[in-house]
Enzyme design. Structure first.
Site, PDB file in Angstrom:
ATOM      1  N   HIS A 141      58.345  -4.628  48.360  1.00  0.00           N
ATOM      2  CA  HIS A 141      58.945  -4.277  47.175  1.00  0.00           C
ATOM      3  C   HIS A 141      60.472  -3.689  47.491  1.00  0.00           C
ATOM      4  O   HIS A 141      61.036  -2.620  47.402  1.00  0.00           O
ATOM      5  CB  HIS A 141      58.131  -2.863  46.451  1.00  0.00           C
ATOM      6  CG  HIS A 141      57.033  -3.559  45.797  1.00  0.00           C
ATOM      7  ND1 HIS A 141      56.915  -4.385  44.564  1.00  0.00           N
ATOM      8  CD2 HIS A 141      55.727  -3.395  46.174  1.00  0.00           C
ATOM      9  CE1 HIS A 141      55.736  -4.573  44.379  1.00  0.00           C
ATOM     10  NE2 HIS A 141      54.903  -3.992  45.367  1.00  0.00           N
TER      11      HIS A 141
ATOM     12  N   GLU B 269      45.905  -5.548  44.920  1.00  0.00           N
ATOM     13  CA  GLU B 269      44.828  -5.096  46.064  1.00  0.00           C
ATOM     14  C   GLU B 269      43.355  -4.806  45.372  1.00  0.00           C
ATOM     15  O   GLU B 269      42.451  -5.252  45.946  1.00  0.00           O
ATOM     16  CB  GLU B 269      45.550  -3.944  46.794  1.00  0.00           C
ATOM     17  CG  GLU B 269      44.460  -3.323  47.748  1.00  0.00           C
ATOM     18  CD  GLU B 269      44.801  -1.540  48.116  1.00  0.00           C
ATOM     19  OE1 GLU B 269      45.883  -1.743  48.595  1.00  0.00           O
ATOM     20  OE2 GLU B 269      43.964  -0.924  48.330  1.00  0.00           O
TER      21      GLU B 269
ATOM     22  N   CYS C 138      55.089   0.426  56.622  1.00  0.00           N
ATOM     23  CA  CYS C 138      53.837   1.137  57.504  1.00  0.00           C
ATOM     24  C   CYS C 138      53.450  -0.152  58.298  1.00  0.00           C
ATOM     25  O   CYS C 138      53.778  -1.275  58.179  1.00  0.00           O
ATOM     26  CB  CYS C 138      53.001   1.162  56.306  1.00  0.00           C
ATOM     27  SG  CYS C 138      52.467  -0.180  55.178  1.00  0.00           S
TER      28      CYS C 138
HETATM   29 FE1  F3S Z   1      50.367  -0.195  54.687  1.00  0.00          FE
HETATM   30 FE2  F3S Z   1      47.894  -0.995  55.106  1.00  0.00          FE
HETATM   31 FE3  F3S Z   1      48.371   1.558  54.683  1.00  0.00          FE
HETATM   32  S1  F3S Z   1      49.552  -2.101  54.192  1.00  0.00           S
HETATM   33  S2  F3S Z   1      49.899   1.574  53.463  1.00  0.00           S
HETATM   34  S3  F3S Z   1      49.113   0.176  56.429  1.00  0.00           S
HETATM   35  S4  F3S Z   1      46.698   0.206  53.805  1.00  0.00           S
END
Ligand code: F3S
Length: 723
Positions: free
Chosen positions: A39, A127, A12
């Site tokens: 991970h 988080e 992501c």
């Molecule tokens: Fe990744 Fe940020 Fe969303 S780390 S899952 S883009 S909140």
């Protein structure tokens, strides 16, 4: 075979950004990450190799000459941690995902405005802990509506969510709060990245013949992707690394889709695609460049849906906190039918913790039941787990042949399934042991034994605990045309290369065969003697002779040593592959040259001739050559005698060619045989004289018997015109 990569596959935005920042700042091991950036074991190992060390916050040392920079991962940290880092003079690289930073900012503002902050999420997740810290730890963290039942609430509440939370749960919380609290400020802070990845994967899985999901087995978002894809397509397979793919999955398939979990690095995705392309090449069917296909599919997807214009991430992250809160309830309603939501790592860990097991933990168990597709294992603590057939070994095995009830087996805890079963893996449990064994074999150049799984492009796939590759050039000492003959065979081999991180091994049977060949050759050179006979195999024919392998070394059998007769080419006598017995006629150990003879072991024509011929015999012969002093006449194969010019006729002969021609067949009388000098003296004249004498004798005999009625004419006819 078309390979299609789903949109949003892999990292992501937030994770990619953190990895990029870490890589860009990796400078000779001075960088520490506060907790793992990702991970994914392979990627963590790769970062480790760049000198990027992972450290728990509690164990963080003071900055020193070796390590002076700390990177804050995408989960973010609270103000206390930042304060401490600043006080200790760490150089800070803040890779907090902008989406997470926004939640922190919203939480801080709500706290400063005296609002009660409710965070939906896992209170143990880093988080969430960090977000809570931005409210001076006053925020209430809830995992579900149940947690709110007995909570004392104020009149002004701000509700936020962990970025990986489930929409449905958030919707329930909001609905509950709206009923109980007069002023509810709602920020749906759930990140869209996961949702988009899952939706794209589900859509693609429904369109292709086979779906490959790439990611860590312990990654919750990867497992969730797998679940979603399996619902749409039973031919969905989860792999951590390309070697785990099985060519059989792609047999007769036209379209293959691929997606990857949020923590799967691009280099693993690339390797998976490359291997699939190898399979596609092998099948010689519709190989399409991945990029082209992606574009094509994206086009297809675009036709079916209106792609909402995404606001830039930076803009979103920098949204003014003071903006009016948006009531997200309607959006949540629109997603009512979405029953299956993301499940993050902490969920799995919580479930496994409940049974005192941790994902990744290796335990010993006892097989209690074996079926055709899984193995039930008692792992103690009143718990049983399931090893799916595919988790027993890197090759396809029949569980009922692989294990038996009562057998002790080592397993790795993988995850807890939707149904509540603990999923185990034997092949992962054996991985460390396997890699150690391979490493030892590699370092010590030891021979290992392993079975060939299948033929792949450029060589063989071999089961060495992991899926090893044996290039075609390393299969044998000589070129092998058809590699399929080795499938299923157990071969002896050595490890040429080993990549622990990528779990890759390159193997060679050729080096084993070559070493054995050389060793045998040395032994033969030591013991071989001139005058010995040896059995050998004709390996190669050349114009000047043949090379014969006498069990480890090749000797030269010169054409002149092949036969007692004159031959034009070696192939008149031998074929490649023939087994022959040869005489060692010369051994040159220094130059490693060996001369052989075949003809010396055969009876010589002279020996034959001596057995058959004797002086005084009249035998048929063939004129081979003419000379001024006589003619050479073959009287046995390979044996010639000389008829001197004086012995050619009863009449005087001036030139040999006046009487004989090469190739002419004549009867000759053997005057003498010299076995030592291998010479035979012949006479045509004596044959004629003998005939003449015989005719005369016959005539005289008839003269004595006047009544016989025999005339001179009869005698002439009987003697071919000669008297
Ligand atoms: Fe990744 Fe940020 Fe969303 S780390 S899952 S883009 S909140």
């Amino acid at each position: 075979m078309r390979i299609i990569i789903a949109d949003h596959a892999g990292f992501c935005f937030g994770v990619k950004r953190a990895i990029d920042m870490a890589e860009n700042n990796a400078c000779g091991g001075r960088l520490i990450t506060l907790g793992p950036l990702i991970h994914n074991r392979q990627e963590t190992n790769r970062l480790g190799a760049l000198g990027i060390r992972t450290c728990d916050g509690a164990k963080l040392p003071k900055p020193n000459g070796d390590e002076d920079t700390v990177i804050i991962r995408s989960h973010g940290v609270g103000p206390q941690v930042i304060k401490r880092l600043n006080e200790e003079n760490w150089r800070i690289i803040d890779a907090t995902c902008p989406y997470v930073a926004r939640v922190q900012s919203l939480a801080q503002k709500a706290f400063q405005e005296d609002r009660q902050v409710i965070i939906l999420g896992n209170k143990e997740h880093p988080e969430v802990k960090a977000i809570k810290e931005w409210t001076d730890n006053t925020a209430i963290v809830v995992a579900s509506v149940k947690d709110l039942q007995d909570t004392k609430l104020t009149d002004r509440v701000t509700v936020l969510a962990q970025t990986t939370e489930k929409e449905k749960r958030f919707e329930e919380i909001v609905a509950f709060l709206r009923e109980k609290v007069p002023k509810v400020e709602v920020f749906n802070t759930i990140c869209k990245a996961t949702k988009e990845r899952q939706e794209a994967a589900a859509k693609l899985a429904g369109q292709v013949d086979v779906m490959i999901i790439v990611g860590g087995r312990h990654s919750s978002n990867t497992n969730k992707l797998w679940e979603i894809c399996r619902e749409k397509n039973p031919n969905s397979f989860l792999v951590e690394i390309p070697e785990e793919m099985d060519q059989v999955w792609f047999k007769d398939k036209y379209t293959v889709g691929m997606t990857a979990g949020a923590s799967t690095p691009a280099w693993i995705i690339k390797e998976v695609v490359e291997r699939m392309q190898d399979y596609a090449d092998l099948q010689k069917e519709n190989t399409v460049q991945t990029e082209e296909v992606n574009e094509e599919v994206r086009e297809e997807l675009r036709e079916e849906e209106i792609v909402e214009e995404e606001e830039s991430i930076t803009e979103e992250a920098n949204e003014q906190v003071g903006e009016e809160a948006v009531d997200e309830t309607q959006k949540l309603q629109a997603e009512e039918d979405r029953e299956e939501e993301r499940q993050d790592i902490s969920d799995i860990e919580e479930q496994l913790d409940f049974r005192n097991f941790q994902a990744g933990e290796i335990v010993n168990g006892t097989v209690v039941k074996v079926s055709s597709d899984e193995v039930l294992v008692d792992i103690g603590g009143k718990s049983e787990g399931i090893i799916p057939a595919g988790e027993l070994s890197y090759r396809r095995v029949d569980p009922q042949e692989f294990v038996s009830v009562g057998q002790e087996i080592s397993v790795e805890i993988v995850k807890e399934s939707k149904e509540g079963n603990i999923i185990l893996s034997h092949k992962l449990a054996m991985l460390g042991e396997t890699l150690n064994m391979l490493e030892k074999a590699f370092e010590n150049k030891e021979i290992i034994e392993a079975s060939v799984i299948e033929v792949v492009k450029g060589g063989l796939l071999v089961d060495v605990g992991i899926r090893g590759f044996m290039p075609a050039s390393q299969v044998d000492r000589k070129y092998v045309e058809d590699l399929s003959q080795f499938v299923g065979q157990k071969l002896r081999m050595k490890v040429l290369e080993l990549d622990r991180e990528k779990k890759k091994a390159v193997l060679s049977q050729k080096v084993v065969l070559e070493e054995e060949y050389q060793q045998k050759a040395e032994e033969i050179w030591d013991e071989i003697k001139e005058g010995e006979t040896r059995k050998g195999i004709v390996r190669r024919l050349a114009g000047f002779g043949a090379f014969v392998d006498i069990g480890g070394i090749d000797g030269l059998l010169h054409i002149s040593e092949m036969s007692w007769q004159r031959i034009e080419t070696p192939s008149e006598v031998l074929n490649e592959g023939d087994e022959v017995e040869v005489l060692i006629i010369k051994v040159d150990r220094e130059k490693k040259k060996l001369s052989l003879s075949l003809k010396e072991l055969l009876k010589s024509p002279w020996d034959n001739a001596l057995e058959k011929l004797s002086s005084g015999m009249v035998v048929p012969g063939k004129v081979k050559r003419l000379a001024s002093f006589g003619a050479f006449i073959e009287v046995e194969p390979g044996v010639e005698g000389l008829a001197h010019i004086s012995q050619l006729s009863v009449n005087r002969v001036n030139k040999v060619e006046d009487v004989l021609q090469a190739g002419q067949e004549v009867d000759v009388k053997i005057l003498d045989i010299d076995p030592v000098k291998k010479r035979i003296s012949l006479s045509l004249k004596d044959v004629a004289t003998d005939k003449e004498n015989a005719a005369m004798k016959s005539y005289l005999d008839h003269q004595e018997d006047k009544d016989s009625g025999v005339t001179i004419g009869d005698i002439l006819r009987e003697n071919n015109g000669e008297l």
